[in-house]
Design an enzyme around this catalytic site. Structure first.
Site, PDB file in Angstrom:
ATOM      1  N   GLU A   1       0.820  -1.217   0.000  1.00 13.98           N
ATOM      2  CA  GLU A   1       0.000   0.000   0.000  1.00 13.98           C
ATOM      3  C   GLU A   1       0.857   1.273   0.000  1.00 13.98           C
ATOM      4  OE1 GLU A   1      -2.845  -0.576   3.223  1.00 13.98           O
ATOM      5  OE2 GLU A   1      -4.122  -1.726   1.884  1.00 13.98           O
TER       6      GLU A   1
ATOM      7  N   GLU B   1      -5.613  -8.356  -1.334  1.00 10.62           N
ATOM      8  CA  GLU B   1      -6.340  -8.186  -0.070  1.00 10.62           C
ATOM      9  C   GLU B   1      -7.787  -7.838  -0.363  1.00 10.62           C
ATOM     10  OE1 GLU B   1      -4.790  -5.553   2.932  1.00 10.62           O
ATOM     11  OE2 GLU B   1      -2.726  -6.083   2.440  1.00 10.62           O
TER      12      GLU B   1
END
Ligand code: BG6
Length: 463
Positions: free
Chosen positions: A172, A363
């Site tokens: 991220e 995810e």
């Protein structure tokens, strides 16, 4: 209608700091998460004695991984995503020699996965920069970290080249703006020029990523190395043109990172930001060339929810729910994360249209309050969430999206990154531990365990 590919990667994803525990064992150093009680809290300067830090024991995966992986393999996983904790390999981050005990742990872990038929999918840095690299160098704002990171990667590529074929550099990376200490080991608010600090850190991480992409292809020619972003979606709150334009601008704050890493150059729209924020990047000769020549092979991303943009909101950073107005058409989890499977199909299409390179959902999942009864959890809400999201993912593939895999977030309950809680559970496997660290750590299968097994067995056909 096009279906999921036969070699589709099905599995689950965790991160070292949220699962392993054993935070100083076998020579590991302290990392940025080890001084934090969750991303919602300000990190401490050092470990404060007597204070509870969730990562220090987590779910003790460091010692239980063999049994835990067997449980994963019981669901038919053909891949498993986890991270290497940088501070296990280089406890301070700037040493010249690695820590053999740390290397040995991941050797054993990856071998165990391979024996169980699971392809390791490895995040090289998942909110786990050694704390010393902040204390001594100020984190990723400092170019010196590029060399430390490259050295770390040289070591892990050499060691695991026969075991690991799927890599991703920074988890991220677009969260450099919202959770800078976790994502980039920087504390922008303590500097004279927070924006300069964030964008410089991002630049250094782009250069590091590309150098490492190059290295990976040289050392492991058959490997795939991607970038990883948080890309939960954003809508305009109404059709008011200012809402629509604002939503687009907000989305760019995240897509900027994948634009650079996937396409290999800075997009034209950043010039205006840099002017407005008075940001002057230190770009050294060769930086832009390496970024251009060695982009990411695939885009890995997390998708949990969507948010809406309303005119007047500040356009900074995150696009996936941390900021934004609630959407009246959507339900939400107990943590207020709005559930949006249609948004998932939308985002998959958006990203594939933009980059035309393989996507990997690394995810997705639902954090909820689970109640253990008769040694199991009746988590129909999780099954519903998953059914709808996997259906949406299949629709996106039928729309033409090139998708290589899906790793559900937190297939076994782990520590929440955001809140540090154990109570926010994602797993198909329940772990007996509470928010204060009490519990037997015993594992129990939830109802969703057998459900997900069937989904994998049927390659997503039986939902
Ligand atoms: C992602 C992170 O943002 O979301 C994970 O990569 C994290 O580390 C996951 O755990 C879910 O967030 P949370 O706060 O519910 O744990």
């Amino acid at each position: 209608m096009k279906k999921l590919r036969k070699d589709f990667l099905w599995g689950g994803a965790i991160a070292a700091n949220q699962a392993e525990g054993a935070y100083l064992e076998d020579g590991k150093g302290v990392n940025v998460t080890d001084v934090s009680r969750g991303l919602m809290y300000e990190a401490d300067d050092h470990v404060i004695e007597g204070r509870y830090y969730p990562s220090h024991e987590a779910i003790d995966f460091y010692h239980t991984y063999k049994d835990d992986l067997k449980l994963m393999s019981g669901m038919g996983f053909n891949c498993f995503r986890t991270s290497i904790s940088w501070a296990r390999i280089f406890p301070n981050g700037d040493e010249s020699e690695p820590n053999e005990a740390g290397l040995k742990f991941y050797d054993d872990l990856f071998n165990e996965m391979l024996e169980l038929g699971m392809e390791p999918v490895v995040t090289i840095s998942h909110y786990e920069t050694p704390l010393h690299l902040y204390d001594e160098y100020g984190g990723w704002e400092n170019r010196k970290l590029i060399d430390f990171f490259v050295r770390y990667c040289e070591v892990i590529f050499a060691r695991y080249k026969d075991q690991v074929k799927y890599w991703m550099t920074f988890n991220e990376i677009n969260n450099v703006h919202t959770i800078p200490f976790a994502a980039a080991a920087i504390k922008p608010d303590k500097t004279d020029h927070p924006m300069q600090c964030k964008f410089q850190a991002a630049h250094n991480m782009f250069v590091a990523s590309s150098k490492v992409n190059k290295l990976c292809h040289e050392m492991i020619p058959e490997a795939h190395i991607g970038c990883m972003l948080s890309l939960s979606g954003v809508y305009p709150n109404t059709c008011k043109p200012e809402d629509v334009l604002g939503a687009y601008q907000l989305r760019r704050r995240s897509l900027f990172f994948s634009d650079v890493m996937m396409r290999g150059y800075y997009p034209s729209y950043v010039e205006r930001w840099f002017e407005e924020y008075d940001v002057h990047l230190d770009i050294q000769p060769g930086d832009l060339e390496i970024i251009k020549e060695y982009p990411s092979d695939y885009l890995g991303f997390s998708y949990y929810r969507t948010t809406t943009y309303k005119d007047g909101m500040p356009i900074l950073g995150h696009t996936g729910g941390i900021v934004g107005e609630k959407n009246p058409y959507l339900k939400e989890t107990p943590w207020g994360w709005q559930i949006d499977p249609v948004g998932f199909r939308y985002v998959l299409n958006e990203l594939y249209d933009r980059y035309q390179k393989p996507l990997f959902v690394v995810e997705n999942g639902m954090g909820n309050v689970d109640v253990l009864e008769n040694e199991t959890v009746n988590d129909d809400y999780r099954i519903d969430y998953l059914r709808e999201h996997i259906q949406a993912m299949k629709e996106a593939v039928a729309d033409g999206v090139n998708l290589i895999g899906y790793t559900y977030w937190g297939p076994i309950d782990i520590v929440s990154a955001g809140t540090g809680e154990m109570k926010k559970r994602y797993g198909f496997i329940y772990v007996d531990k509470d928010n204060d660290g009490h519990g037997t750590l015993k594992r129990y299968k939830k109802k969703s365990y057998d459900w997900y097994k069937k989904v994998i067995e049927s390659n997503g056909e039986e939902l």
